[in-house]
Design an enzyme around this catalytic site. Structure first.
Site, PDB file in Angstrom:
ATOM      1  N   LYS A 151       0.865  -1.177   0.000  1.00 37.15           N
ATOM      2  CA  LYS A 151       0.000   0.000   0.000  1.00 37.15           C
ATOM      3  C   LYS A 151       0.903   1.229   0.000  1.00 37.15           C
ATOM      4  O   LYS A 151       1.888   1.287   0.753  1.00 37.15           O
ATOM      5  CB  LYS A 151      -0.883  -0.039   1.245  1.00 37.15           C
ATOM      6  CG  LYS A 151      -1.941   1.041   1.343  1.00 37.15           C
ATOM      7  CD  LYS A 151      -2.805   0.797   2.585  1.00 37.15           C
ATOM      8  CE  LYS A 151      -3.911   1.792   2.750  1.00 37.15           C
ATOM      9  NZ  LYS A 151      -4.762   1.486   3.932  1.00 37.15           N
ATOM     10  N   SER A 157      -9.606   1.561   2.793  1.00 35.85           N
ATOM     11  CA  SER A 157      -8.768   2.352   1.916  1.00 35.85           C
ATOM     12  C   SER A 157      -7.748   1.536   1.126  1.00 35.85           C
ATOM     13  O   SER A 157      -7.140   2.043   0.182  1.00 35.85           O
ATOM     14  CB  SER A 157      -8.022   3.406   2.751  1.00 35.85           C
ATOM     15  OG  SER A 157      -7.178   2.776   3.705  1.00 35.85           O
ATOM     16  N   SER A 203      -9.820  -0.991   6.909  1.00 36.34           N
ATOM     17  CA  SER A 203      -9.216  -0.750   5.592  1.00 36.34           C
ATOM     18  C   SER A 203      -8.558  -1.959   4.956  1.00 36.34           C
ATOM     19  O   SER A 203      -8.216  -1.923   3.774  1.00 36.34           O
ATOM     20  CB  SER A 203      -8.189   0.387   5.684  1.00 36.34           C
ATOM     21  OG  SER A 203      -8.833   1.618   5.863  1.00 36.34           O
TER      22      SER A 203
END
Length: 487
Positions: free
Chosen positions: A75, A150, A174
């Protein structure tokens, strides 16, 4: 050979057997990326040249084991030395760190090969990747739907076969929410189990590094590598890190599993409630004892979270002022205007919204009414979980109230968007470990089941998830990009 379909442990076996090389894997995955990335839009930065160099270097050593020679993704809020780390924000669009996050460093030291940095909602604030400053990622099960957030870029990449696993962060769901939407496994360990050093902070008392992968065994294998005390992170816990893979084959017979009635309310779709109840019956078939319980304060978790998390974000993001790094407005006449204009241009609307919410909650005259009250609610939520865990080994619930929604469907409906995390946020508020595993399909879209464990008891969590996985086939279902499934 379709290497992109294989899990980490399957790739391990083939490397050790001499059937493939690390370079074969990397080339296969970049071929897959070339095929689907235009639709998936999972990556912000690709590292093809360095990945191939790393694979060839490992192949020359001719000594495999663990994750040596196996690619992964990150990420794009994990700092990577010499590689851009953008947080999907204009503020850090050109930021290149001079240091490596602890978690990615541990993978690299074991021979992991970074393929690239993955898309997210800006500074991890969002549930769909539509808040990315660059582009939204898309769900491989249906390109017109969100992959969640996210960590949506990570989930989309794993589900589409672009990478076998990814490291991500989970502040309010997330990792687990996108895992549910994309039909993969997403593990959020206990707060403090994995170092957060070198990971851009959103809400420091809630953020936790975790894993997205295709099956439970891969999560267990990776967690063993990245877990442990880190002298660079004062919040990392000095607790024993077991060999999680050794626990996977244990029986769940006699295990006591609770399901909280508050997590099966009317705002969770009937098809998802039915799917998770069916999954609970599978645990009963395996010999577990399943009972209904109450977690009465969980209904207050979401409003409390949206006080605590923005409050912490408003202080964490104060460092981005255009002075030391990040976007700087060069037209300002004075330093105050430079701060203001740099932030106005660098931050997107959702980040600005949360900074304003957090600043308001911490302001004089409102601290007691909002932040202090939210922290009291947080303690009550943790207390509810503690009471249940006196009598039960695990708690099971749906991961999300719905399956993946369409791109643009909720972008202007902030409250509905926030509700996507209603079932995952309580776990972060209590600092507990949670995992989402696929348990059904609903109209062709994946449904995730969330398992919640005692603090630092990821072993039991993984054992139960693995038992369910081995007695069902949902984890074997993969999307035909754009619609349909491969069985």
């Amino acid at each position: 050979m379709d290497l992109y379909k294989l899990t980490v442990h399957e790739l391990q076996d083939k490397l050790l057997a001499g059937e493939i090389s690390s370079e074969d894997i990397v080339k296969s995955l970049f071929s897959r990326i070339a095929l689907v990335e235009e639709k998936a839009q999972a990556f912000i930065t690709l590292c093809e040249e360095t990945a191939l160099e790393g694979a060839r270097r490992i192949d020359q050593q001719d000594e495999y084991g663990g994750i040596k020679g196996i690619p992964y993704g990150l990420k794009d809020l994990f700092c990577t030395r010499g590689i851009k780390t953008t947080c999907a924000s204009r503020m850090l669009e050109n930021f290149v760190p001079s240091y490596e996050s602890t978690a990615s460093k541990l993978l690299n030291e074991k021979g992991g090969i970074l393929l690239g940095k993955l898309n997210l909602d800006e500074f991890a604030m969002g549930s769909s990747t539509e808040q990315s400053a660059f582009f939204p990622s898309r769900n491989p099960w249906d390109w017109e739907r969100v992959p969640g957030g996210s960590s949506g870029g990570c989930a989309a990449a794993v589900a589409a076969g672009e990478i076998p696993f990814a490291l991500a962060s989970d502040t309010g769901g997330s990792i687990r929410q996108p895992a549910s939407y994309c039909g993969i496994v997403g593990l959020k360990p206990t707060y403090g189990r994995v170092s957060r050093w070198g990971v851009a902070a959103f809400a420091s008392s809630l953020d936790q590094v975790g894993i997205l992968s295709r099956d439970v065994r891969d999560c267990a294998l990776i967690l063993k590598i990245i877990a442990g005390k880190d002298p660079l992170d004062a919040t990392s816990a000095d607790t024993e890190v077991p060999n999680y893979c050794a626990f996977l084959d244990g029986e769940v017979k006699g295990m006591r599993i609770a399901y909280p009635r508050e997590y099966f309310q009317h705002w969770v779709t009937e098809s998802i409630r039915t799917a998770v109840m069916k999954a609970l019956r599978k645990f009963e078939e395996l010999g577990a004892i399943v009972e209904e319980v109450s977690l009465p304060h969980s209904e207050y978790a979401l409003p409390a979270y949206y006080i605590v998390a923005p409050a912490e974000a408003s202080t964490n993001l104060a460092r981005f002022d255009g002075v030391r790094y990040g976007l700087r407005d060069d037209e300002a006449d004075n330093v105050i205007d430079m701060f203001s204009l740099s932030r106005a241009q660098g931050f997107g609307p959702e980040v600005k919204r949360r900074i304003m919410l957090g600043t308001y909650a911490l302001s004089s005259g409102y601290y007691d009414a909002y932040y202090l009250k939210a922290m009291k609610v947080r303690r009550l939520i943790a207390s509810d979980f503690a009471k249940v865990f006196r009598d039960f080994d695990l708690i099971v619930s749906p991961t999300t109230p719905t399956t993946a929604f369409k791109l643009g469907e909720q972008i202007d409906d902030t409250l509905t968007l926030y509700m996507n995390d209603a079932l995952t946020v309580p776990v972060n508020m209590a600092g507990l470990p949670g995992i989402s595993i696929p348990c059904a399909l609903d109209d062709g879209l994946p449904v995730g089941m969330q398992l919640i464990g005692r603090a630092f008891d990821e072993a039991t969590l993984l054992k139960a998830a693995y038992a369910f996985e081995q007695n069902t086939d949902y984890h074997r279902l993969t999307p035909v990009p754009g619609g349909g499934i491969n069985e």
